[in-house]
Design a protein around this motif. Sequence first.
Motif, PDB file in Angstrom:
ATOM      1  N   SER B  14      50.576  44.208  52.785  1.00 35.47           N
ATOM      2  CA  SER B  14      49.604  44.123  54.251  1.00 35.47           C
ATOM      3  C   SER B  14      48.201  43.624  53.559  1.00 35.47           C
ATOM      4  O   SER B  14      47.936  44.001  52.338  1.00 35.47           O
ATOM      5  CB  SER B  14      49.470  45.478  54.714  1.00 35.47           C
ATOM      6  N   GLU B  15      47.659  43.112  54.437  1.00 32.41           N
ATOM      7  CA  GLU B  15      46.158  42.933  54.020  1.00 32.41           C
ATOM      8  C   GLU B  15      45.558  43.699  53.395  1.00 32.41           C
ATOM      9  O   GLU B  15      45.494  44.992  53.879  1.00 32.41           O
ATOM     10  CB  GLU B  15      45.257  42.257  55.158  1.00 32.41           C
ATOM     11  N   ALA B  16      44.568  43.588  52.433  1.00 34.36           N
ATOM     12  CA  ALA B  16      43.701  44.474  51.583  1.00 34.36           C
ATOM     13  C   ALA B  16      44.417  45.431  50.575  1.00 34.36           C
ATOM     14  O   ALA B  16      43.939  46.251  49.881  1.00 34.36           O
ATOM     15  CB  ALA B  16      42.932  45.603  52.469  1.00 34.36           C
ATOM     16  N   ALA B  17      45.573  45.183  50.471  1.00 35.95           N
ATOM     17  CA  ALA B  17      46.571  45.951  49.693  1.00 35.95           C
ATOM     18  C   ALA B  17      46.520  45.352  48.173  1.00 35.95           C
ATOM     19  O   ALA B  17      45.840  44.164  47.952  1.00 35.95           O
ATOM     20  CB  ALA B  17      48.146  45.881  49.757  1.00 35.95           C
ATOM     21  N   SER B  18      46.580  46.064  46.923  1.00 38.80           N
ATOM     22  CA  SER B  18      46.343  45.432  45.697  1.00 38.80           C
ATOM     23  C   SER B  18      47.719  44.739  45.323  1.00 38.80           C
ATOM     24  O   SER B  18      48.918  45.201  45.743  1.00 38.80           O
ATOM     25  CB  SER B  18      45.852  46.282  44.868  1.00 38.80           C
ATOM     26  N   LEU B  19      47.525  43.673  44.458  1.00 38.98           N
ATOM     27  CA  LEU B  19      48.692  42.798  43.978  1.00 38.98           C
ATOM     28  C   LEU B  19      48.841  42.981  42.516  1.00 38.98           C
ATOM     29  O   LEU B  19      48.031  42.646  41.883  1.00 38.98           O
ATOM     30  CB  LEU B  19      48.463  41.341  44.437  1.00 38.98           C
ATOM     31  N   GLY B  62      39.588  35.035  43.517  1.00 38.29           N
ATOM     32  CA  GLY B  62      39.505  36.706  43.309  1.00 38.29           C
ATOM     33  C   GLY B  62      40.738  36.971  42.442  1.00 38.29           C
ATOM     34  O   GLY B  62      40.691  38.239  41.932  1.00 38.29           O
ATOM     35  N   PHE B  63      41.570  35.936  42.004  1.00 37.38           N
ATOM     36  CA  PHE B  63      42.782  36.360  41.007  1.00 37.38           C
ATOM     37  C   PHE B  63      42.276  36.500  39.739  1.00 37.38           C
ATOM     38  O   PHE B  63      41.304  35.807  39.141  1.00 37.38           O
ATOM     39  CB  PHE B  63      43.641  35.308  41.177  1.00 37.38           C
ATOM     40  N   GLU B  64      43.140  37.434  38.894  1.00 42.87           N
ATOM     41  CA  GLU B  64      42.739  37.662  37.619  1.00 42.87           C
ATOM     42  C   GLU B  64      44.182  37.868  36.819  1.00 42.87           C
ATOM     43  O   GLU B  64      45.291  38.214  37.493  1.00 42.87           O
ATOM     44  CB  GLU B  64      41.811  38.545  37.101  1.00 42.87           C
ATOM     45  N   ALA B  65      44.193  37.710  35.395  1.00 45.84           N
ATOM     46  CA  ALA B  65      45.515  37.779  34.823  1.00 45.84           C
ATOM     47  C   ALA B  65      45.206  38.336  33.376  1.00 45.84           C
ATOM     48  O   ALA B  65      44.073  37.981  32.832  1.00 45.84           O
ATOM     49  CB  ALA B  65      46.266  36.598  34.561  1.00 45.84           C
ATOM     50  N   LYS B  78      45.478  40.855  41.960  1.00 45.85           N
ATOM     51  CA  LYS B  78      44.391  40.683  42.603  1.00 45.85           C
ATOM     52  C   LYS B  78      44.110  42.082  43.563  1.00 45.85           C
ATOM     53  O   LYS B  78      44.821  42.693  44.142  1.00 45.85           O
ATOM     54  CB  LYS B  78      44.593  39.730  43.857  1.00 45.85           C
ATOM     55  N   PRO B  79      42.772  42.929  43.603  1.00 52.32           N
ATOM     56  CA  PRO B  79      42.373  43.730  44.125  1.00 52.32           C
ATOM     57  C   PRO B  79      42.750  44.074  45.616  1.00 52.32           C
ATOM     58  O   PRO B  79      43.292  44.975  45.904  1.00 52.32           O
ATOM     59  CB  PRO B  79      41.187  44.158  43.644  1.00 52.32           C
TER      60      PRO B  79
END
Lengths: 115, 110
Positions: B14-19, B62-65, B78-79
Amino acid sequence: GAGVSQSPSNKVTEKGKDVELRCDPISGHTALYWYRQSLGQGLEFLIYFQGNSAPDKSGLPSDRFSAERTGGSVSTLTIQRTQQEDSAVYLCASRGRILNTGELFFGEGSRLTVL
Amino acid sequence: AQSVSQHNHHVILSEAASLELGCNYSYGGTVNLFWYVQYPGQHLQLLLKYFSGDPLVKGIKGFEAEFIKSKFSFNLRKPSVQWSDTAEYFCAVIGHDMRFGAGTRLTVKP
């Protein structure tokens, strides 16, 4: 052109026919890759050309598949006696001279449908 | 040749969830690692890359690895995801040539 160009964008063929897919990489890019993208299979490496070196053909799934790169630029992927399982999107990508710039630039792909 | 393994085939959030999408590689030499993204109907494009230095790499949108050498991993995070992040994500490694993982399809529900 500015990007990697592939043609045709869509190809429908009958089982047993030969097809040729073309890739025109970014001008000056020395490395060229072909990948196959099938539903649920991700990106399958097919072949890699780097400058004048012998190509890495280790990903070609059978001897019906071949590719060449003329003059270090345009590449053609040929599939002989096509089978239904060859249906996929065939992606071409190119990369600049310096390995550590890393980024591959992809074309839009050629969608092959074998009836 | 090097290989890449992505653990998740399809992730629904869902939107706003962390990935967090997992990626593991195998290669004996120095590797350069990448995440590519393919939005619906578009071609593959680079999201972020790691060559050397800080193992935490920040990319677009806003992605990071994080590269963890001891675990041979390069997980994407992604937070807070957005509906527009719906896409297929591919991890890739350059060793002798460039190999991609099978991809993870991310669906973000509004």
